[in-house]
Design an enzyme around this catalytic site. Structure first.
Site, mmCIF file in Angstrom:
data_model
loop_
_atom_site.group_PDB
_atom_site.id
_atom_site.type_symbol
_atom_site.label_atom_id
_atom_site.label_comp_id
_atom_site.label_asym_id
_atom_site.label_seq_id
_atom_site.Cartn_x
_atom_site.Cartn_y
_atom_site.Cartn_z
ATOM 1 N N ARG A 145 3.277 3.483 6.316
ATOM 2 C CA ARG A 145 1.939 3.234 5.746
ATOM 3 C C ARG A 145 1.738 4.288 4.677
ATOM 4 O O ARG A 145 1.646 5.479 4.993
ATOM 5 C CB ARG A 145 0.871 3.312 6.829
ATOM 6 N N HIS B 200 -0.598 -5.630 2.451
ATOM 7 C CA HIS B 200 -0.685 -5.413 3.901
ATOM 8 C C HIS B 200 -0.079 -6.647 4.583
ATOM 9 O O HIS B 200 -0.790 -7.467 5.168
ATOM 10 C CB HIS B 200 -2.155 -5.208 4.292
ATOM 11 N N GLN C 240 -0.653 -7.687 8.287
ATOM 12 C CA GLN C 240 -2.016 -8.191 8.481
ATOM 13 C C GLN C 240 -2.126 -9.647 8.019
ATOM 14 O O GLN C 240 -2.642 -10.500 8.740
ATOM 15 C CB GLN C 240 -2.999 -7.304 7.693
ATOM 16 N N CYS D 33 -9.862 -7.809 8.968
ATOM 17 C CA CYS D 33 -8.687 -7.074 9.460
ATOM 18 C C CYS D 33 -9.093 -5.919 10.363
ATOM 19 O O CYS D 33 -8.293 -5.466 11.173
ATOM 20 C CB CYS D 33 -7.863 -6.581 8.279
ATOM 21 N N ARG E 79 -1.950 -8.785 16.150
ATOM 22 C CA ARG E 79 -1.130 -7.816 15.411
ATOM 23 C C ARG E 79 0.058 -7.390 16.278
ATOM 24 O O ARG E 79 1.173 -7.236 15.794
ATOM 25 C CB ARG E 79 -1.959 -6.568 15.037
HETATM 26 N N1 CP Z 1 -6.151 -3.676 10.283
HETATM 27 C C1 CP Z 1 -5.476 -2.516 10.298
HETATM 28 O O1 CP Z 1 -4.395 -2.381 9.695
HETATM 29 O O2 CP Z 1 -6.049 -1.568 11.064
HETATM 30 P P1 CP Z 1 -5.658 -0.008 11.084
HETATM 31 O O3 CP Z 1 -5.966 0.542 9.726
HETATM 32 O O4 CP Z 1 -6.502 0.575 12.176
HETATM 33 O O5 CP Z 1 -4.177 0.089 11.371
HETATM 34 N N1 NVA Z 2 -8.189 -2.550 2.684
HETATM 35 C C1 NVA Z 2 -8.232 -1.649 3.815
HETATM 36 C C2 NVA Z 2 -7.467 -2.229 4.962
HETATM 37 C C3 NVA Z 2 -7.496 -1.414 6.211
HETATM 38 C C4 NVA Z 2 -6.712 -2.020 7.320
HETATM 39 C C5 NVA Z 2 -7.685 -0.292 3.424
HETATM 40 O O1 NVA Z 2 -6.671 -0.233 2.729
HETATM 41 O O2 NVA Z 2 -8.291 0.718 3.801
#
Ligand code: CP
Ligand code: NVA
Length: 315
Positions: free
Chosen positions: A109, A136, A139, A271, A299
């Protein structure tokens, strides 16, 4: 011993745009199997180790990858930004090469999308994109898996994303276009999804039969929709823009009034994390049409499928 779980045409998961429809069907079929059989499914990742490199915060992604690999017989080692300082303490190449000697897969990430691409280029094991500023994919796959669970098939349905044309939005556009679901996006001017993503999706849509529509008016976008989705207005890394965005995005809040333009049985998805009273009202996210927790559960199943397909030892 290998188990008959299928294969993907990719060796890492960077983007849904790298997959084809049969790949997504393989992921969904396996996710369904691992969901039905959570603890009795063969331990296809027995003794395999997953490195989890996270530059940003996480609840769902972190827990579901860790729990998911344990369910499949393996284990995870978590490394946050302070531990590794990707590309600062040592080169990305050396991080990727070292991790490949100890671990069988990497989930990353990161802020820059390029970081995940470079890790995948240098690693000798699969790399899974756990969110970048651009995409993502885990997701987007999960969201369309959840809609498939509810409807049986997403083809010909209308999916509307309301809000920031961000990483989540991009992966949803890719998934909808690939799977034949009509995708409408409503964003304020200047916050539209990336044109490269939209153009790519429009090409995919010619084959799948879906229509991709980018709008500014949230009411027009939601009218007659089968599902409505939103995400935070300021993604991770954009915290200093929170106030300015709150003003700009307030007409894009998904509340009961906006949802009243969708089909009466429309689903609501997000999400998460969600900010009630900002991008979504409590009446919508806590309503019977909201599938946010089913989606969060999924997920786990989708990522178990992805890890199993990419990391299962072939010999
Ligand atoms: N939706 C999602 O990716 O959640 P987190 O940021 O908590 O991993
Ligand atoms: N768009 C958001 C998604 C979090 C899961 C972010 O990048 O913070």
């Amino acid at each position: 011993m290998t188990h008959d779980i299928g294969t993907l045409k990719v060796t890492s998961l960077n983007s849904i745009a790298d997959l084809d429809r049969p790949d997504v069907e393989t992921i969904f079929q396996l996710a369904k199997r691992v969901k039905q059989d959570r603890f009795d499914f063969p331990k296809v990742l027995k003794d395999q180790r997953l490195a989890m490199l996270f530059e940003k915060e996480s609840l769902r992604t972190r827990v579901t990858f860790d729990v998911g690999i344990q369910d499949l017989g393996g284990s995870a080692v978590f490394l946050d930004h302070q531990d590794v300082r990707l590309g600062a303490r040592e080169s990305l190449k050396d991080v990727a090469k070292n991790l490949s000697r100890w671990c069988h897969g990497i989930v990353a990430r990161t802020y820059r999308h390029r970081t995940v691409l470079d890790l995948a280029r240098h690693a000798d094991v699969p790399v899974i994109n756990g969110l970048t500023d651009y995409l993502h994919p885990c997701q987007g796959l999960t969201d369309f898996f959840t809609m498939t669970e509810v409807w049986g098939d997403v083809r010909g349905r209308t999916f509307t994303y309301v809000g920031d044309g961000n990483n989540t939005c991009h992966s949803l556009i890719h998934a909808g276009a690939l799977l034949g679901c009509h995708v409408r996006v409503a964003s304020p001017e200047g916050y539209e999804p990336n044109s490269k993503v939209v153009n790519h999706a429009m090409n995919l849509a010619k084959e799948s039969g879906s229509e991709i529509t980018i709008l500014e008016d949230p009411v027009e976008a939601v009218s007659g929709a089968d599902a409505v989705y939103t995400d935070v207005w300021a993604s991770m890394g954009m915290e200093e823009e929170t106030e300015e965005r709150a003003e700009m995005f307030s007409p894009y809040r998904v509340d009961g009034k906006l949802m009243s333009h969708a089909k009466s049985d429309a689903l609501f998805l997000h999400c998460l994390p969600a900010h009630r009273g900002h991008e979504v009202s409590s009446e919508v996210i806590d309503s019977p049409g909201s599938r946010v927790y089913q989606n969060a559960e999924n997920r786990l199943h989708i990522q178990k499928a992805i890890m199993a397909l990419l990391m299962q030892r072939r010999s």
